[in-house]
Design a protein around this motif. Structure first.
Motif, mmCIF file in Angstrom:
data_model
loop_
_atom_site.group_PDB
_atom_site.id
_atom_site.type_symbol
_atom_site.label_atom_id
_atom_site.label_comp_id
_atom_site.label_asym_id
_atom_site.label_seq_id
_atom_site.Cartn_x
_atom_site.Cartn_y
_atom_site.Cartn_z
ATOM 1 N N ASN A 47 -5.997 84.198 -35.750
ATOM 2 C CA ASN A 47 -5.070 85.103 -36.461
ATOM 3 C C ASN A 47 -5.110 84.922 -37.979
ATOM 4 O O ASN A 47 -4.075 84.819 -38.651
ATOM 5 N N GLY A 48 -6.317 84.862 -38.530
ATOM 6 C CA GLY A 48 -6.458 84.762 -39.972
ATOM 7 C C GLY A 48 -6.162 83.388 -40.539
ATOM 8 O O GLY A 48 -6.006 83.238 -41.758
ATOM 9 N N LYS A 49 -6.079 82.378 -39.696
ATOM 10 C CA LYS A 49 -5.814 81.003 -40.131
ATOM 11 C C LYS A 49 -6.808 80.082 -39.435
ATOM 12 O O LYS A 49 -7.449 80.448 -38.450
ATOM 13 N N LEU A 50 -6.899 78.862 -39.963
ATOM 14 C CA LEU A 50 -7.660 77.821 -39.287
ATOM 15 C C LEU A 50 -6.686 76.812 -38.692
ATOM 16 O O LEU A 50 -5.721 76.409 -39.346
ATOM 17 N N ILE A 51 -6.934 76.419 -37.468
ATOM 18 C CA ILE A 51 -6.121 75.411 -36.791
ATOM 19 C C ILE A 51 -6.969 74.157 -36.667
ATOM 20 O O ILE A 51 -8.066 74.190 -36.111
ATOM 21 N N VAL A 52 -6.454 73.053 -37.215
ATOM 22 C CA VAL A 52 -7.157 71.767 -37.172
ATOM 23 C C VAL A 52 -6.439 70.852 -36.204
ATOM 24 O O VAL A 52 -5.238 70.609 -36.341
ATOM 25 N N GLN A 53 -7.171 70.334 -35.231
ATOM 26 C CA GLN A 53 -6.644 69.338 -34.306
ATOM 27 C C GLN A 53 -7.321 68.010 -34.617
ATOM 28 O O GLN A 53 -8.550 67.902 -34.557
ATOM 29 N N ASP A 54 -6.528 66.994 -34.999
ATOM 30 C CA ASP A 54 -7.086 65.686 -35.314
ATOM 31 C C ASP A 54 -6.131 64.616 -34.796
ATOM 32 O O ASP A 54 -5.104 64.941 -34.175
ATOM 33 N N PRO A 55 -6.407 63.320 -34.999
ATOM 34 C CA PRO A 55 -5.530 62.281 -34.451
ATOM 35 C C PRO A 55 -4.092 62.319 -34.951
ATOM 36 O O PRO A 55 -3.218 61.690 -34.343
ATOM 37 N N LEU A 56 -3.815 63.033 -36.036
ATOM 38 C CA LEU A 56 -2.439 63.143 -36.532
ATOM 39 C C LEU A 56 -1.712 64.350 -35.966
ATOM 40 O O LEU A 56 -0.536 64.547 -36.255
ATOM 41 N N GLY A 57 -2.393 65.163 -35.173
ATOM 42 C CA GLY A 57 -1.744 66.317 -34.573
ATOM 43 C C GLY A 57 -2.470 67.610 -34.888
ATOM 44 O O GLY A 57 -3.668 67.622 -35.179
ATOM 45 N N GLU A 58 -1.721 68.712 -34.845
ATOM 46 C CA GLU A 58 -2.287 70.037 -35.101
ATOM 47 C C GLU A 58 -1.760 70.560 -36.431
ATOM 48 O O GLU A 58 -0.567 70.453 -36.729
ATOM 49 N N HIS A 59 -2.633 71.133 -37.230
ATOM 50 C CA HIS A 59 -2.289 71.600 -38.568
ATOM 51 C C HIS A 59 -2.801 73.017 -38.762
ATOM 52 O O HIS A 59 -3.905 73.359 -38.315
ATOM 53 N N VAL A 60 -2.023 73.833 -39.445
ATOM 54 C CA VAL A 60 -2.409 75.204 -39.739
ATOM 55 C C VAL A 60 -2.859 75.282 -41.190
ATOM 56 O O VAL A 60 -2.118 74.908 -42.110
ATOM 57 N N LEU A 61 -4.079 75.761 -41.420
ATOM 58 C CA LEU A 61 -4.628 75.893 -42.764
ATOM 59 C C LEU A 61 -4.711 77.361 -43.156
ATOM 60 O O LEU A 61 -5.192 78.195 -42.380
ATOM 61 N N HIS A 62 -4.264 77.674 -44.382
ATOM 62 C CA HIS A 62 -4.336 79.024 -44.924
ATOM 63 C C HIS A 62 -5.329 79.015 -46.084
ATOM 64 O O HIS A 62 -5.288 78.130 -46.945
ATOM 65 N N GLU A 63 -6.186 80.013 -46.135
ATOM 66 C CA GLU A 63 -7.168 80.082 -47.203
ATOM 67 C C GLU A 63 -6.498 80.536 -48.494
ATOM 68 O O GLU A 63 -5.778 81.532 -48.520
ATOM 69 N N ILE A 64 -6.726 79.804 -49.599
ATOM 70 C CA ILE A 64 -6.155 80.185 -50.886
ATOM 71 C C ILE A 64 -7.239 80.540 -51.903
ATOM 72 O O ILE A 64 -6.965 81.195 -52.903
ATOM 73 N N GLU A 65 -8.454 80.069 -51.662
ATOM 74 C CA GLU A 65 -9.636 80.442 -52.433
ATOM 75 C C GLU A 65 -10.811 80.295 -51.491
ATOM 76 O O GLU A 65 -10.705 79.606 -50.476
ATOM 77 N N PRO A 66 -11.947 80.902 -51.814
ATOM 78 C CA PRO A 66 -13.119 80.641 -50.975
ATOM 79 C C PRO A 66 -13.386 79.152 -50.836
ATOM 80 O O PRO A 66 -13.437 78.423 -51.829
ATOM 81 N N LEU A 67 -13.460 78.703 -49.608
ATOM 82 C CA LEU A 67 -13.730 77.313 -49.226
ATOM 83 C C LEU A 67 -12.554 76.370 -49.448
ATOM 84 O O LEU A 67 -12.632 75.197 -49.089
ATOM 85 N N LEU A 68 -11.439 76.828 -50.011
ATOM 86 C CA LEU A 68 -10.270 75.982 -50.272
ATOM 87 C C LEU A 68 -9.090 76.461 -49.444
ATOM 88 O O LEU A 68 -8.758 77.652 -49.458
ATOM 89 N N PHE A 69 -8.438 75.521 -48.743
ATOM 90 C CA PHE A 69 -7.341 75.844 -47.835
ATOM 91 C C PHE A 69 -6.147 74.948 -48.143
ATOM 92 O O PHE A 69 -6.253 73.946 -48.864
ATOM 93 N N GLN A 70 -5.010 75.314 -47.558
ATOM 94 C CA GLN A 70 -3.783 74.546 -47.753
ATOM 95 C C GLN A 70 -2.931 74.662 -46.507
ATOM 96 O O GLN A 70 -2.829 75.742 -45.910
ATOM 97 N N ASP A 71 -2.300 73.541 -46.091
ATOM 98 C CA ASP A 71 -1.449 73.614 -44.917
ATOM 99 C C ASP A 71 -0.016 73.943 -45.314
ATOM 100 O O ASP A 71 0.293 74.155 -46.490
ATOM 101 N N ASP A 72 0.871 73.986 -44.342
ATOM 102 C CA ASP A 72 2.243 74.417 -44.595
ATOM 103 C C ASP A 72 3.032 73.417 -45.428
ATOM 104 O O ASP A 72 4.103 73.741 -45.943
ATOM 105 N N GLN A 73 2.545 72.198 -45.564
ATOM 106 C CA GLN A 73 3.205 71.180 -46.388
ATOM 107 C C GLN A 73 2.563 71.068 -47.775
ATOM 108 O O GLN A 73 2.930 70.195 -48.566
ATOM 109 N N GLY A 74 1.627 71.938 -48.079
ATOM 110 C CA GLY A 74 0.985 71.911 -49.386
ATOM 111 C C GLY A 74 -0.212 70.992 -49.491
ATOM 112 O O GLY A 74 -0.774 70.818 -50.571
ATOM 113 N N VAL A 75 -0.637 70.381 -48.379
ATOM 114 C CA VAL A 75 -1.796 69.495 -48.385
ATOM 115 C C VAL A 75 -3.067 70.344 -48.341
ATOM 116 O O VAL A 75 -3.202 71.222 -47.493
ATOM 117 N N LYS A 76 -3.984 70.053 -49.234
ATOM 118 C CA LYS A 76 -5.183 70.882 -49.357
ATOM 119 C C LYS A 76 -6.343 70.348 -48.508
ATOM 120 O O LYS A 76 -6.425 69.162 -48.198
#
Length: 666
Positions: A424-453
């Motif tokens: 749905n236009g987002k990237l979902i990352v699953q890693d040992p810390l859990g699941e994170h939603v990444l939103h694209e803010i520039e080509p090749l650069l993303f940010q999650d809902d807590q502002g972590v890039k």
């Protein structure tokens, strides 16, 4: 630096910093009235730090700490908290209590390198082999390794972490030259192309200092850094005198840890001992153009070079300066911050420099309890509050987010797997810390809902090659191809996903050359250790095996590495019985030792049924609590799980244990 080369500590620190004292709000009892002016008055800084340490969770968990805050050429705070020795109620003295600062040592080593470069005695862009004398570094690429690559943690070494970096024999003497002759690395990736934290690279830098300066590394640092700056209580040697003032190290349960020496004896990547007072002086030199008063250790131009980005996965997400790092950029509230942390069992340190403000912060503790990240976040929220909300996501900018989807393996810790999918236009990352939603803010650069890039890197063909997420600080991750399936593990196999995971990470392969996995065959003790060490990313040991019966084993050096890490103890004196089937309780105990000793995971409670030998109960409880098993374990009507502890572990069950251990660790 950690007994596992900082490998364990970085994983543990990331998780604990998320879980402990999130620090997003104000510190109780302290207003934010200072605003964006930064720290100014010593009295106000002391009130702020006192209030942080007076929080109940901190009071309950900590042993001791030293904190220093500097601005311009002034020390605003230099104070000890808690105890250097809890049992004796000996308070921390910031002027005299010595802590191991672990990998904070690296910026001192980098400072020495830059001194010699500034004097024209070494060239940062020259092939480093010209400075290595008898030491030889293998190189499978056509790009020479340089000092600049070493300073940026971009060596391309096959392994950057070794198992034998500490010793209980405090009289043991190992020179840098001998250590590197025994542990010379091999370059397998083009230097300068990938970021991966590298203890061995900084050991090489220390040896280069010896070669170029013509004196031992420790003597050079004393003469050219410590003495000019008045750092009278700092050393790279654990002498009898500073041993008397060394803060006692404690694990996460409050148990005293043994005092260890480093290997090599003067360890440029993590062996420094220092005080809060001395580190305040080092920070002031770096914040004031390389000098304190009229004494200069570097020029202002060189200091600027050390503090600016040198390696970045994206221009807005830098990874390395020279010796200094960038991490948790969302916590900097828009300020430009370079930092360095250090971790070794029982000691954890953090140093942050804000060059534009000429402000530095240092904290060091003597217990495996993580509060550096919450402390710095609270400091920044108090003195440099964010001007506004984080950058807004602009929706998908790439033509297709699907190209980013896939499995990524951390280049330093193979156990850290990031599985990324487009949705749905987002990237979902699953890693040992859990699941994170990444939103694209520039080509090749993303940010999650807590502002972590997070960001991606393409190769020369334009294909997505690497991934970095600022929650996992010490390495980029490499995108992996799909693994070849085994002929005897079909798509519906109940253990198939775990077996495929380990094969994709190159932990397991074609051991018999016939593309069969033999999932229901018992795994031997040597095979399990071989998988474990490959999966951890730690180099096989180059030391002579201590077990007399492993000389002919193809896993002899993996077994020796596991012994050096304290993961195995052998059976019957000097014997390991490598070809004997491994029991399930033995396997659970081995991974529990890794979790507790190196990742600072606390014991877990779980209901277990059936018989488990007393020595294995903690390990089995951990495995059951973290669900490190497949369908072979069933809970009874009371919720107790029969781990079948004394039975042989099958190869398919070992695959579940290792795969789920990483994914479910935190």
């Amino acid at each position: 630096m950690n007994r596992m080369g900082k490998y364990g500590s970085k994983l543990a620190v990331t998780a604990l910093a998320v879980a402990v004292l999130a620090g997003s709000g104000p510190v109780p009892g302290v207003s934010a009235e200072s605003g964006p002016a930064g720290p100014q008055a010593p009295e106000e800084v002391e009130r702020f730090v006192d209030a942080f340490f007076n929080q109940p969770d901190i009071q309950k968990q900590m042993a001791g700490a030293a904190v220093a805050v500097v601005k311009d050429d002034r020390v605003l705070l230099n104070k000890g908290y808690g105890y250097a020795n809890v049992e004796q109620k000996l308070p921390v003295d910031p002027d005299r209590t010595i802590f191991r600062v672990a990998s904070v040592s690296k910026v001192i080593t980098a400072t020495g390198v830059m001194q010699l470069a500034e004097q024209g005695k070494l060239d940062l862009n020259a092939d480093v082999s010209k400075y290595l004398g008898e030491v030889r570094i293998g190189n499978r690429t056509d790009v020479p390794l340089t000092m600049r690559h070493l300073l940026m943690n971009a060596t391309g070494f096959e392994y950057g972490d070794l198992s034998d970096s500490t010793t209980t024999d405090l009289s043991k003497e190992v020179s840098l030259k001998q250590y590197l002759l025994n542990n010379s690395p091999t370059i397998i990736r083009q230097p300068g192309q990938f970021y991966r934290y590298d203890n061995l690279g900084f050991t090489i830098q220390g040896y280069v200092i010896e070669q170029v300066a013509g004196q031992p590394f420790g003597d050079y640092v004393q003469k050219h850094i410590f003495q000019p700056l008045g750092m009278t209580n700092s050393d790279f040697r654990l002498t009898s005198e500073n041993l008397k003032r060394l803060a006692v190290p404690y694990n996460q349960l409050g148990d005293i840890l043994p005092t260890l020496g480093t290997v090599p004896t003067e360890f440029p990547g993590g062996g420094m001992l220092s005080t809060g007072s001395d580190m305040a002086r080092f920070m002031m030199a770096h914040l004031n153009g390389g000098k304190i008063g009229s004494t200069a250790i570097l020029s202002e131009a060189t200091i600027r070079d050390m503090h600016k980005p040198q390696l970045a996965i994206h221009p807005k997400l830098p990874n390395m300066a020279y010796g200094f790092e960038y991490s948790n950029r969302q916590d900097a509230n828009g300020q430009y911050v370079v930092e360095k942390s250090g971790d070794v069992d029982g000691y954890h340190s953090g140093m942050w420099l804000i060059p534009d403000q000429k402000v530095g912060v240092f904290i060091t503790v003597n217990k495996d309890f993580e509060f550096r990240k919450p402390f710095f976040k609270a400091f920044m929220n108090h003195y440099y509050p964010a001007a506004g909300k984080q950058a807004d996501a602009h929706g998908p900018l790439s033509s297709s987010l699907a190209e980013f989807a896939g499995t990524y393996s951390d280049l330093r810790n193979r156990m850290w797997t990031s599985r990324i999918r487009a949705e749905n236009g987002k990237l979902i990352v699953q890693d040992p810390l859990g699941e994170h939603v990444l939103h694209e803010i520039e080509p090749l650069l993303f940010q999650d809902d807590q502002g972590v890039k997070a960001a991606f890197k393409r190769n020369e063909k334009g294909e997505v090659q690497a991934f970095y997420y600022d929650l996992k600080l010490d390495s980029w991750s490499e995108k992996l191809p799909q693994p070849r399936p085994y002929d005897d593990v079909g798509p519906q196999h109940p253990y198939g996903a775990y077996i495929s995971h380990l094969r994709q990470l190159d932990v397991i392969g074609e051991e018999s050359g016939d593309n069969l996995f033999r999932p229901e065959q018992p795994i031997t003790r040597e095979q399990f250790i071989g998988w474990l060490i490959r999966w951890s990313g730690i180099a096989p040991s180059k030391q002579k095996p201590v077990f007399a019966d492993v000389a002919d084993s193809p896993y002899a050096q993996h077994i020796q590495a596991a012994q050096e890490l304290g993961l195995i103890q052998g059976s019957g004196g000097d014997r390991f019985f490598p070809q004997q089937p491994l029991t399930r309780q033995e396997a659970a105990t081995i991974v529990w030792r890794m979790a507790f000793n190196h990742l600072h995971v606390t014991p877990k409670e779980a209901k277990i049924a059936g018989h488990t030998d007393s020595w294995a109960v903690e390990g089995v409880r951990f495995a059951v609590a973290k669900v490190l098993y497949g369908p072979e374990v069933i809970e009874d009507q009371n919720g107790a799980a029969d781990y079948r502890s004394t039975q042989p572990m099958l190869r398919q069950e070992a695959a579940v244990l290792l795969s789920r251990f990483a994914d479910h660790l935190f």
